[in-house]
Enzyme design. Structure first.
Site, PDB file in Angstrom:
ATOM      1  N   HIS A 150      -1.380   0.798   7.540  1.00  0.00           N
ATOM      2  CA  HIS A 150      -1.897   0.866   6.188  1.00  0.00           C
ATOM      3  C   HIS A 150      -1.803   2.295   5.662  1.00  0.00           C
ATOM      4  O   HIS A 150      -2.031   3.254   6.401  1.00  0.00           O
ATOM      5  CB  HIS A 150      -3.357   0.395   6.178  1.00  0.00           C
ATOM      6  CG  HIS A 150      -3.948   0.238   4.822  1.00  0.00           C
ATOM      7  ND1 HIS A 150      -3.417  -0.602   3.868  1.00  0.00           N
ATOM      8  CD2 HIS A 150      -5.026   0.824   4.237  1.00  0.00           C
ATOM      9  CE1 HIS A 150      -4.149  -0.535   2.774  1.00  0.00           C
ATOM     10  NE2 HIS A 150      -5.129   0.335   2.972  1.00  0.00           N
ATOM     11  N   CYS A 191       0.827  -1.214   0.000  1.00  0.00           N
ATOM     12  CA  CYS A 191       0.000   0.000   0.000  1.00  0.00           C
ATOM     13  C   CYS A 191       0.855   1.255   0.000  1.00  0.00           C
ATOM     14  O   CYS A 191       0.429   2.307  -0.489  1.00  0.00           O
ATOM     15  CB  CYS A 191      -0.956  -0.008   1.189  1.00  0.00           C
ATOM     16  SG  CYS A 191      -0.149  -0.221   2.786  1.00  0.00           S
TER      17      CYS A 191
END
Length: 787
Positions: A741, A312
């Site tokens: 994330h 990510c």
């Protein structure tokens, strides 16, 4: 019909074990075997080429005269699931086979003979096709790395010297020797001491007494007791390498202390298992304040990227930079053929153009038909997303961190991407897109006694600024969760507060080379110029138990443009007297601060460099500098004046490397001096050039003719007003850059709308977001565009 004569060709051979097979998507675009016409995989070199409108398979044949290809087409089987998919709980996952998920059809085509369904049992075809279909595909090979991280031994595990053997009683293996903790215990393999580890993800306690023992004794290798299994695997950590390792002789080393592994059972999760579980918990909200699903967005520029396993950080940065006109104009050329390359998957220009086409064309930005086909699914149908496996492999190749599948720092990846692109070749008519990010900073030093000044100009493509941490006391629940109560932890600051702090005047301890005074200098850094695209990294980290920990400090950034004119320097003044160069060899680090940094575990040479670079007066500034520069290739080289000044006795540089830097607009003399100052390392030489823009590299030989190279023009603008509008942000959720994330928020016009809106890119999910005020407060990377 006559048989194709090419099926007996001697170059038809199955792929070797190390040979990449590109049989999932085209190497030059994101068309794949899931498309209606399928993918043609060359049976001579195993390059994958699309067969649709772009027809890169035919282009490959025309360029390299490879006649035979295997057309592969697959369709997803309809599977009825009565229960949710199983959660990932371990590193090694048994991969679901293509046969389980897809129906696949194949046929052999020959471009030279114009045949499109050759009998696969003829000639050498059967052997080649069987080997190709059984070979691990390129993306699958990368996917395996994502969940099976390979650790290696080091010199400290291989050459471990243990104290005299003794039997450690079982009751002595149940508690830290320095505190009451009974879990997260690490056994020193050198002396048998038991100490607790650092605090771990998921609330596992730790007071770092294992590390404290290592600092006191210099013992390097420890094993986590609860991770030991009967087959000899366990968490091994080397404190000297500061890395997880493996110990090939773990059973022998444990037996030395009377521990028999045959009866051991694993009682605690491994470090990697905890990290994976922690990462899986992080999910940015995909609903609005009313609990409704956010509106999905489709079309050109709204294409998501699938997560390849902890990727990510890459996806968020890619979405931000390809939303900028400089990247779009440089790499998106839909009407042109891809660059000529023997191996397109290994060619940076090709892969960047592939990314641009995939993201910007809109051809792949459509709802996933497999999700739509499931009427029971509560989710809004998102797109399938593109898998940038080739780009990820290529951009990270040879890099110690980005070549792995571990979670990485998004800002560090952005800097790495900038460097790799800058080192690549660029057509004269297109130029280097990173040039729009470059600007010059000016450092001004003034002696507090004689008032003489010295100016130093550096060129860079980003600015990393510390966020002032102003803690507030808890007046409510002392156990409040910092994820949900940011303002209860720290007072909010504005972006201008951060810039004011980083550009404010400070005091540094230097001996004046002009008047000899030891009273020190005032120091201030400002912008000499400002770029078209300004990248700002907001640093919110501090050391907690020797571990960099993220602080949730709110930074308020308004929706209106902001004028940065006040941070532009006025340059040298007519009435100022210039100082001679300061001898950095005479630099004396502040001993109190140096001792403080050393006690945190930082090496001495790094501490001295940090103190010199940050003014020798602020331990927090020095610590932040260490975090930012810990990946510098020369960070552990001795701190000397010649290194800082960029001087070298070397006069002979590799002409290929000089030419490589010259292609970027750097003069030959400047390139030679940069290479001489950096042991001919092109990456470091590029950094040296940007940090020494005024050092044009004139030859020290007085008998030589002066070089005709003109001074390089300083990047950026110094005109005012200097107004900037926030264009995109990258946000990170999690307490560590190694877990959590990343997502990107980009400001752009939506289809059918005249106004600009915020769009969130959460891997393959692309949705409109009405309000990102909270996300802006805790962003990690900000990109501002000059307006």
């Amino acid at each position: 019909m006559d048989l194709c004569t090419h099926i007996h060709s001697e170059d038809l051979k199955p792929p070797s074990a190390s040979q990449a097979v590109y049989r999932e998507d085209c190497t030059q675009c994101f068309d794949s075997i899931d498309d209606e016409l399928g993918l043609n995989v060359c049976l001579h070199c195993f390059n994958g080429g699309c067969t649709g409108d772009k027809n890169h398979a035919l282009l490959h044949h025309n360029r390299f005269n490879h006649p035979l290809a295997l057309n592969i087409k697959r369709t997803r089987k309809k599977v009825q699931r009565n229960e949710p998919p199983q959660k990932i709980s371990k590193l090694a996952i048994a991969a679901e086979t293509d046969e389980d998920r897809y129906d696949t059809t194949t046929k052999v085509v020959c471009y030279s003979c114009c045949q499109d369904d050759i009998d696969q049992s003829k000639g050498n075809l059967s052997l080649v096709i069987d080997g190709m279909m059984k070979a691990l595909t390129f993306s699958k090979r990368e996917e395996v790395k994502a969940w099976e991280q390979e650790f290696v031994p080091c010199e400290h595990t291989l050459c471990l010297v243990q104290d005299n053997p003794r039997q450690i009683e079982s009751q002595d293996l149940g508690q830290c020797s320095m505190c009451d903790l009974k879990e997260n215990l690490w056994l020193c393999l050198e002396c048998g001491n038991l100490g607790c580890g650092r605090s771990q993800f998921g609330g596992i306690g730790g007071n770092s007494h294992g590390l404290a023992h290592s600092d006191l004794t210099t013992h390097a290798v420890a094993v986590k007791l609860g991770s030991i299994t009967a087959d000899g695997s366990a968490d091994i950590y080397c404190y000297k390498c500061n890395e997880e390792r493996i110990d090939p002789d773990l059973a022998t080393h444990l037996a030395h202390w009377g521990i028999d592994i045959t009866g051991r059972e694993k009682t605690e999760k491994s470090l990697m298992e905890m990290q994976i579980e922690h990462n899986l918990r992080w999910e940015f909200s995909m609903t609005n304040e009313d609990g409704q699903e956010l509106t999905t967005v489709f079309g050109p520029g709204f294409t998501g990227l699938t997560n390849l396993g902890n990727s990510c950080y890459l996806s968020s940065i890619v979405q931000c930079v390809f939303s900028l006109p400089e990247f779009q104009q440089r790499y998106y050329h839909p009407s042109e053929e891809p660059p000529l390359s023997q191996n397109p998957a290994e060619d940076l220009e090709t892969q960047l153009r592939k990314l641009a086409d995939g993201i910007l064309s809109g051809r792949y930005s459509k709802p996933d038909r497999d999700v739509i086909a499931s009427p029971d699914s509560p989710e809004v149908p998102h797109q399938r997303g593109l898998a940038p496996a080739m780009f990820k492999h290529l951009i990270g190749r040879g890099h110690e961190e980005f070549s792995t599948m571990r979670q990485q720092d998004a800002f560090e990846f952005l800097l790495h991407l900038f460097k790799v692109i800058s080192l690549s070749s660029h057509p004269v008519d297109l130029g280097n897109p990173i040039q729009s990010f470059r600007f010059a900073t000016e450092q001004r030093l003034q002696c507090t006694s004689c008032n003489k000044v010295r100016y130093k100009v550096d060129e860079q493509d980003n600015i990393s600024i510390p966020v002032p941490a102003r803690r507030v006391s808890h007046r409510g629940n002392p156990a409040s969760n910092s994820e949900n109560n940011h303002s209860d932890q720290f007072e909010p600051v504005t972006l201008l507060d951060c810039l004011d702090s980083s550009t404010s005047e400070e005091f540094v301890e230097f001996n004046c080379p002009a008047c000899g005074s030891k009273d020190g200098f005032s120091k201030r850094s400002l912008f000499r110029t400002l770029p078209q695209q300004l990248v700002i990294n907001a640093r919110r980290f501090e050391l907690v138990n020797w571990v960099p920990t993220k602080l949730d400090i709110p930074v308020e950034v308004g929706d209106d443009s902001v004028d940065l004119s006040r941070y532009l320097s006025s340059g040298p003044q007519d009435d100022e007297e210039t100082l001679p160069d300061i001898e950095t060899d005479a630099f004396n680090p502040n001993q109190a601060i140096l001792d403080q940094l050393l006690s945190m575990g930082f090496p001495g040479v790094r501490c001295e460099k940090a103190l010199y670079a940050t003014g020798n007066a602020d331990p927090e500034a020095a610590m932040n500098w260490l975090f930012v520069h810990m990946e510098d290739p020369d960070i552990d080289q001795p701190f000397t004046a010649s290194q800082v000044a960029g001087e070298s006795a070397s006069d002979q540089q590799d002409p290929v490397k000089v030419a490589q830097l010259s292609e970027m607009g750097i003069s030959d003399a400047h390139a030679r001096k940069a290479l001489a100052a950096t042991d001919e390392d092109v990456n470091r030489a590029l950094d040296w050039v940007f940090s020494h823009p005024d050092d044009l590299g004139e030859d020290d030989n007085q008998n030589s003719e002066p070089l005709p190279d003109a001074p390089r023009e300083t990047s950026g603008f110094n005109t005012t007003p200097a107004r900037y509008q926030l264009q995109s942000i990258v946000c990170h959720k999690g307490s560590s850059v190694h877990a959590g994330h990343y997502v990107a928020f980009v400001r752009k016009a939506l289809p059918g709308e005249n106004k600009l809106s915020w769009v969130m890119y959460n891997d393959e999910k692309v949705v409109k977001v009405d309000d990102i005020q909270e996300m802006k407060k805790f962003a990690y990377v900000y990109i501002f565009s000059r307006v």
